[in-house]
Scaffold this motif. Sequence first.
Motif, PDB file in Angstrom:
ATOM      1  N   THR A 163       0.858  -1.198   0.000  1.00 25.86           N
ATOM      2  CA  THR A 163       0.000   0.000   0.000  1.00 25.86           C
ATOM      3  C   THR A 163       0.886   1.238   0.000  1.00 25.86           C
ATOM      4  N   ASP A 164       0.263   2.392  -0.235  1.00 26.06           N
ATOM      5  CA  ASP A 164       1.040   3.625  -0.309  1.00 26.06           C
ATOM      6  C   ASP A 164       1.487   4.108   1.075  1.00 26.06           C
ATOM      7  N   VAL A 165       0.606   3.977   2.058  1.00 25.81           N
ATOM      8  CA  VAL A 165       0.905   4.455   3.419  1.00 25.81           C
ATOM      9  C   VAL A 165       0.464   3.400   4.427  1.00 25.81           C
ATOM     10  N   ALA A 203      -3.260   2.216   3.750  1.00 25.28           N
ATOM     11  CA  ALA A 203      -4.012   3.195   2.965  1.00 25.28           C
ATOM     12  C   ALA A 203      -3.372   3.380   1.596  1.00 25.28           C
ATOM     13  N   ASN A 204      -4.229   3.656   0.616  1.00 25.84           N
ATOM     14  CA  ASN A 204      -3.773   3.919  -0.748  1.00 25.84           C
ATOM     15  C   ASN A 204      -4.242   5.299  -1.173  1.00 25.84           C
ATOM     16  N   ARG A 205      -3.499   5.844  -2.159  1.00 25.15           N
ATOM     17  CA  ARG A 205      -3.864   7.150  -2.703  1.00 25.15           C
ATOM     18  C   ARG A 205      -4.798   7.010  -3.915  1.00 25.15           C
ATOM     19  N   LEU A 250      -4.847  10.473   0.585  1.00 27.94           N
ATOM     20  CA  LEU A 250      -5.344   9.124   0.793  1.00 27.94           C
ATOM     21  C   LEU A 250      -6.794   9.016   0.331  1.00 27.94           C
ATOM     22  N   VAL A 251      -7.097   7.874  -0.242  1.00 28.84           N
ATOM     23  CA  VAL A 251      -8.450   7.624  -0.747  1.00 28.84           C
ATOM     24  C   VAL A 251      -9.055   6.414  -0.034  1.00 28.84           C
ATOM     25  N   SER A 252      -8.404   5.258  -0.165  1.00 29.17           N
ATOM     26  CA  SER A 252      -8.925   4.028   0.449  1.00 29.17           C
ATOM     27  C   SER A 252      -8.133   3.707   1.702  1.00 29.17           C
ATOM     28  N   LEU A 253      -8.832   3.260   2.754  1.00 29.50           N
ATOM     29  CA  LEU A 253      -8.191   2.953   4.046  1.00 29.50           C
ATOM     30  C   LEU A 253      -8.716   1.634   4.586  1.00 29.50           C
TER      31      LEU A 253
END
Length: 627
Positions: free
Chosen positions: A93-95, A190-192, A169-172
């Motif tokens: 994931t991004d974060v 989380a992803n962007r 961030l978009v999806s968590l």
Amino acid sequence: MEETGPLIPLDDVVALFDMAVDGSLDGGRAAELLGDERAAGRLRRLAVELRRWRRRERELAALFSSARELAELRDPDELLDRLVRRAHELMNTDVTYLSEFQEASGELLVRSTTGTVTPAIRRLRVPAGMGLASEVVRTRVPQWTASYEDAVELSHESGIDQAVRAEGLVSLLGVPMLADEEVLGVLFAANRSAHAFTPDEVALLSAFADHASVVLQTARLLRRARRSTEAAEGAYAELSRHAAAVERAGAVHQDLTAAVLAGGGAEEVAATLARALGRAVTILDRDLEVVAGGEAPTGLSEAVGAAVDASRRSGHCVLLPEGEVAAVAAAVAGGTLLGCLLVGPGGLPIGEVEQRTIERAAQITALLTLSQDAVADAEERVRGELLSDVLADSPARRRDAARRARARHVRLDDLRIGVVAVVAAEQRRPALRAAQGAALPHGLAGEHEGVLTVLLPGDDPEAAARHVHRRLGAAVKGGVLAVAAPVAEDPGLLAERCELARACARLLPALGTVDGAVTTDAYLPYTVLFGPDRRALERFIGRTLGPVLRWDRERNADLLATLRAYVEANGSPTRAARDLGVHTNTMLQRLERITALLGSGWRDPEPFFRLSVAVRLHALGDAARHG
């Protein structure tokens, strides 16, 4: 018989398989190379399964590594950072970040992050009941959203929304970190971009959350254990200090008891307590005068005075801010202040045991004072009775008094001067103590016929009066009138001389004299004339000199001085003018004014005699008041 396609060399098949596994071979190309659509499908399915197992292998390896690190837990913060980084790598994931739950406030504080590009997430504080994190805490199960901005079912909060937007961030996905149903925090991936999280991803992140829970729980237990250990060590240290203080207090009590039983007094009490506390100790008497130890502060401050009063009322030691005096304990008996102890700064801290030790020393001081008072009272009674027997009319009593006086190193034949002292009623007790001291070593003092009387050896009544006045004046508040009788050449005349001094002492207040040292010789004619009736003396002076005194008082004049000079000049205006340093005409004018006030017959023999007596009595009063 089933038809088969052309045979493919084994190396080519392996190469095709590797390409399928790493995703570089599409379905059409595989069918073309294999020459069989069904074989190509089986190859693709096998490659997918193999990729899944390889991923599972990496995940298990990462989890095993985390488990080994858990077993070697040293630094919780570093281990949490490693767990977050591994989860970030495997979740792809991004974060990824971890928030710790604050049970007291219900907030979640971000503790570790990976993949962030702004400080917003790293500083994020999620209020209770807000955002996806609070939903995870409430439900204790994983929660996710493909689009946080559009998740209307969540409780949005401006601070959280700003941090999410700043990071893009978009999806968590958030999974709880639990320990026996207690929520320790939430682990986030989380992803962007929009992303639907799969069950495998939820399970993987949950596994890392379980490991993170162990870390947090262990860290909390370690903190609690450390606090418990520190508390236990502190309690042990405090117990040791208390035991040492109790032991010191016991030793001080033994030393104080031994000192008192050995005949010691306030000095021994002060010295013993000072050694025990490592502080200066001063003992004051009931008049707050130093009797033992160091010097008291110059003029007790208002705070120290208030502390003495508070200790007297409570019976306990009173602490003050460190200054000249750090602690005060009153020596009290039946609510009566007998003295106090002042403890200086420095030395041992004054804890509860030290306070009890100071209070015990104050109690011993009170007992010593009571004992000394009892001895002094007994001696006062004995000496008072002895003085009364010396002045008695009975020869038998005087002979018995002579025997008892010799036991106190007093020779009655040497007692030749009697001094009576007059003080305010409330000062009688300290005055009597001071008179006993003034009589030592070879005199007697006590109350005789209600008047404080001192019998002294010697042949100088004036010196004796000054000696008694000085000793009593230092011990009492207010005026002290000391009247010495003439020397009694025969011991049998001593009682008569003392009666003469008492008569004079009764006369002097009528002249306005309540403080001073005088002898009876200057007042002898007037004591015979007026006796003990002070009101008769006041009426006589008022009737004789009243008009002149009123004139002087109303006009701030001194016509009485002119009258006094005229009387002392035996009625000679010329001599009186010379004595006053004025012209004779001025003197005659003043005498005319006196005639207008007193009447024309004031210079006749009888009125002039009365006027002369009144003027001399008034002058004696002035001399006693200002001498």
